[in-house]
Write a protein that holds these residues in place. Structure first.
Motif, PDB file in Angstrom:
ATOM      1  N   LYS A  72      37.162 -12.826   5.786  1.00 17.05           N
ATOM      2  CA  LYS A  72      36.633 -12.911   4.428  1.00 17.05           C
ATOM      3  C   LYS A  72      35.538 -13.978   4.421  1.00 17.05           C
ATOM      4  N   GLU A  73      34.744 -13.997   3.356  1.00 18.05           N
ATOM      5  CA  GLU A  73      33.577 -14.893   3.321  1.00 18.05           C
ATOM      6  C   GLU A  73      33.941 -16.345   3.557  1.00 18.05           C
ATOM      7  N   THR A  74      35.053 -16.790   3.016  1.00 16.10           N
ATOM      8  CA  THR A  74      35.433 -18.199   3.150  1.00 16.10           C
ATOM      9  C   THR A  74      35.748 -18.583   4.596  1.00 16.10           C
ATOM     10  N   ASP A  75      35.960 -17.574   5.467  1.00  9.77           N
ATOM     11  CA  ASP A  75      36.236 -17.860   6.884  1.00  9.77           C
ATOM     12  C   ASP A  75      34.978 -18.206   7.662  1.00  9.77           C
ATOM     13  N   LEU A  76      33.820 -18.000   7.049  1.00 13.22           N
ATOM     14  CA  LEU A  76      32.576 -18.040   7.821  1.00 13.22           C
ATOM     15  C   LEU A  76      31.805 -19.352   7.702  1.00 13.22           C
ATOM     16  N   GLN A  77      32.426 -20.370   7.130  1.00  5.79           N
ATOM     17  CA  GLN A  77      31.729 -21.645   6.972  1.00  5.79           C
ATOM     18  C   GLN A  77      31.841 -22.526   8.214  1.00  5.79           C
ATOM     19  N   GLY A  78      32.905 -22.350   8.976  1.00 10.36           N
ATOM     20  CA  GLY A  78      33.108 -23.193  10.153  1.00 10.36           C
ATOM     21  C   GLY A  78      32.861 -22.434  11.447  1.00 10.36           C
ATOM     22  N   SER A  79      33.588 -22.830  12.484  1.00  9.27           N
ATOM     23  CA  SER A  79      33.426 -22.222  13.805  1.00  9.27           C
ATOM     24  C   SER A  79      34.098 -20.850  13.838  1.00  9.27           C
ATOM     25  N   LEU A  80      33.307 -19.802  14.022  1.00  7.82           N
ATOM     26  CA  LEU A  80      33.849 -18.445  14.096  1.00  7.82           C
ATOM     27  C   LEU A  80      34.665 -18.262  15.370  1.00  7.82           C
ATOM     28  N   TYR A  81      34.203 -18.859  16.472  1.00  5.87           N
ATOM     29  CA  TYR A  81      34.929 -18.733  17.739  1.00  5.87           C
ATOM     30  C   TYR A  81      36.343 -19.320  17.618  1.00  5.87           C
ATOM     31  N   ALA A  82      36.454 -20.506  17.016  1.00  2.17           N
ATOM     32  CA  ALA A  82      37.767 -21.141  16.863  1.00  2.17           C
ATOM     33  C   ALA A  82      38.678 -20.290  15.991  1.00  2.17           C
ATOM     34  N   LEU A  83      38.121 -19.715  14.936  1.00  3.30           N
ATOM     35  CA  LEU A  83      38.905 -18.868  14.037  1.00  3.30           C
ATOM     36  C   LEU A  83      39.402 -17.615  14.761  1.00  3.30           C
ATOM     37  N   ILE A  84      38.506 -16.981  15.527  1.00  7.06           N
ATOM     38  CA  ILE A  84      38.873 -15.749  16.231  1.00  7.06           C
ATOM     39  C   ILE A  84      39.968 -16.026  17.256  1.00  7.06           C
ATOM     40  N   GLU A  85      39.844 -17.098  18.025  1.00  9.25           N
ATOM     41  CA  GLU A  85      40.864 -17.407  19.032  1.00  9.25           C
ATOM     42  C   GLU A  85      42.216 -17.677  18.377  1.00  9.25           C
ATOM     43  N   ALA A  86      42.194 -18.381  17.241  1.00  7.24           N
ATOM     44  CA  ALA A  86      43.449 -18.699  16.552  1.00  7.24           C
ATOM     45  C   ALA A  86      44.065 -17.455  15.915  1.00  7.24           C
ATOM     46  N   THR A  87      43.214 -16.599  15.354  1.00  5.42           N
ATOM     47  CA  THR A  87      43.710 -15.407  14.647  1.00  5.42           C
ATOM     48  C   THR A  87      44.270 -14.371  15.604  1.00  5.42           C
ATOM     49  N   LEU A  88      43.550 -14.119  16.693  1.00  7.84           N
ATOM     50  CA  LEU A  88      43.946 -13.048  17.617  1.00  7.84           C
ATOM     51  C   LEU A  88      44.772 -13.555  18.793  1.00  7.84           C
ATOM     52  N   ASN A  89      44.924 -14.885  18.891  1.00  4.77           N
ATOM     53  CA  ASN A  89      45.666 -15.482  20.007  1.00  4.77           C
ATOM     54  C   ASN A  89      45.113 -15.008  21.350  1.00  4.77           C
ATOM     55  N   LYS A  90      43.784 -14.976  21.419  1.00  7.10           N
ATOM     56  CA  LYS A  90      43.095 -14.618  22.654  1.00  7.10           C
ATOM     57  C   LYS A  90      42.091 -15.708  22.999  1.00  7.10           C
ATOM     58  N   LYS A  91      41.752 -15.814  24.280  1.00 14.29           N
ATOM     59  CA  LYS A  91      40.802 -16.829  24.714  1.00 14.29           C
ATOM     60  C   LYS A  91      39.429 -16.207  24.960  1.00 14.29           C
ATOM     61  N   ILE A  92      38.414 -16.808  24.349  1.00 12.56           N
ATOM     62  CA  ILE A  92      37.036 -16.382  24.614  1.00 12.56           C
ATOM     63  C   ILE A  92      36.642 -16.932  25.981  1.00 12.56           C
ATOM     64  N   ALA A  93      36.265 -16.042  26.885  1.00 13.66           N
ATOM     65  CA  ALA A  93      36.155 -16.453  28.286  1.00 13.66           C
ATOM     66  C   ALA A  93      34.744 -16.441  28.842  1.00 13.66           C
ATOM     67  N   ARG A  94      33.959 -15.409  28.543  1.00 12.20           N
ATOM     68  CA  ARG A  94      32.658 -15.310  29.204  1.00 12.20           C
ATOM     69  C   ARG A  94      31.678 -14.506  28.358  1.00 12.20           C
ATOM     70  N   ALA A  95      30.413 -14.646  28.719  1.00 18.88           N
ATOM     71  CA  ALA A  95      29.372 -13.936  27.968  1.00 18.88           C
ATOM     72  C   ALA A  95      28.172 -13.687  28.874  1.00 18.88           C
ATOM     73  N   ARG A  96      27.420 -12.674  28.515  1.00 12.28           N
ATOM     74  CA  ARG A  96      26.132 -12.415  29.159  1.00 12.28           C
ATOM     75  C   ARG A  96      25.067 -12.637  28.097  1.00 12.28           C
ATOM     76  N   GLN A  97      24.098 -13.487  28.432  1.00  9.12           N
ATOM     77  CA  GLN A  97      23.096 -13.892  27.446  1.00  9.12           C
ATOM     78  C   GLN A  97      21.686 -13.720  28.002  1.00  9.12           C
ATOM     79  N   THR A  98      20.801 -13.203  27.187  1.00  4.52           N
ATOM     80  CA  THR A  98      19.392 -13.117  27.558  1.00  4.52           C
ATOM     81  C   THR A  98      18.583 -13.979  26.591  1.00  4.52           C
ATOM     82  N   ILE A  99      17.508 -14.547  27.110  1.00  2.00           N
ATOM     83  CA  ILE A  99      16.641 -15.423  26.307  1.00  2.00           C
ATOM     84  C   ILE A  99      15.202 -15.011  26.562  1.00  2.00           C
ATOM     85  N   GLU A 100      14.428 -14.908  25.500  1.00  2.00           N
ATOM     86  CA  GLU A 100      13.007 -14.629  25.665  1.00  2.00           C
ATOM     87  C   GLU A 100      12.218 -15.308  24.552  1.00  2.00           C
ATOM     88  N   PRO A 101      10.981 -15.723  24.868  1.00  2.00           N
ATOM     89  CA  PRO A 101      10.149 -16.359  23.844  1.00  2.00           C
ATOM     90  C   PRO A 101       9.573 -15.317  22.891  1.00  2.00           C
TER      91      PRO A 101
END
Length: 239
Positions: free
Chosen positions: A156-185
């Motif tokens: 819900k909207e009130t969940d989005l003011q802080g850290s989304l990653y912390a909320l997701i890990e706490a809610t789903l009881n899963k660990k965020i482990a890795r990502a693939r990221q691209t960067i361009e100017p």
């Protein structure tokens, strides 16, 4: 002063003059730069010449333009390591900066072909779409749009003011482990510039990230535009 008899172009002379003032500390982060008209009158050179010198320093990240306010010495850039997976809020706090967000959009939408491909779901599957202006000590830093799989995640909207990653890990009881990221100017669009309080066409860093839990499941696809005058990305390498 500008030497008009010198073979060195006048824009370059002014550019290096301002650079030395910044590097010596005579001009400090946040200090305003005189307007094009004032510099033109002061040095008796054209505003086109002034504009070229200032634009070069903006592109280098030494100066920044603020829409409707003028040109300023850029604040020190925030270093973002490329080898460590952190969320925006975590990253700001690690640097002693208070993170914040302004919610621009929060919807449930049907995933288009691209979003579905990145999230490894079928096109048309419902996902969360969240657009936020990310703040550091109250100043705009980045504009990001996230697409999240809804599997077991009720937001819900009130969940989005802080850290989304912390909320997701706490809610789903899963660990965020890795990502693939691209960067361009790139350059700020009109909408991005308005939100980031920079001029249209100012340098930005475009990031795309696909993030997974430790079981390999993709849960997020995010696109972000970071202010080029406030961020630099670093990587430690070994041979």
């Amino acid at each position: 002063m500008i030497d008009k008899e010198s073979p060195i172009p006048m824009y370059y002379q002014l550019q290096e003059m301002l650079r030395k003032l910044i590097e010596s500390g005579d001009l400090k982060p946040g200090d305003p730069i005189p307007s094009e008209r004032e510099l033109s009158e002061q040095h008796d050179i054209s505003r086109m010449t002034i504009r070229q010198a200032l634009t070069n320093l903006v592109n280098e990240g030494l100066l920044t333009r603020s829409k409707g306010r003028g040109t300023f010495v850029a604040e020190e850039k925030i270093e973002q390591p490329l080898m460590k997976l952190t969320g925006f809020s975590e990253d700001m706090r690690l640097r002693g900066i208070e993170p914040g967000s302004r919610l621009i959009q929060f919807d449930t939408v049907k995933a288009g072909d691209n979003v579905a491909k990145y999230l490894e779901i079928d096109p048309g599957t419902k996902v969360y779409q969240i657009s936020r202006l990310r703040l550091g000590d109250g100043a705009p830093m980045a504009y990001e749009t996230s697409f999240l799989r809804m599997d077991g995640l009720l937001l819900k909207e009130t969940d989005l003011q802080g850290s989304l990653y912390a909320l997701i890990e706490a809610t789903l009881n899963k660990k965020i482990a890795r990502a693939r990221q691209t960067i361009e100017p790139s350059f700020a669009t009109e909408d991005e510039a308005e939100l980031l309080t920079v001029e249209t066409g100012s340098p930005v860093l475009l990031l795309e990230r696909i993030t997974r839990f430790d079981d390999g499941t993709v849960f997020e696809y995010v696109k972000s535009a970071y202010r080029g005058d406030r961020y630099k990305f670093i990587a430690d390498m070994q041979r």
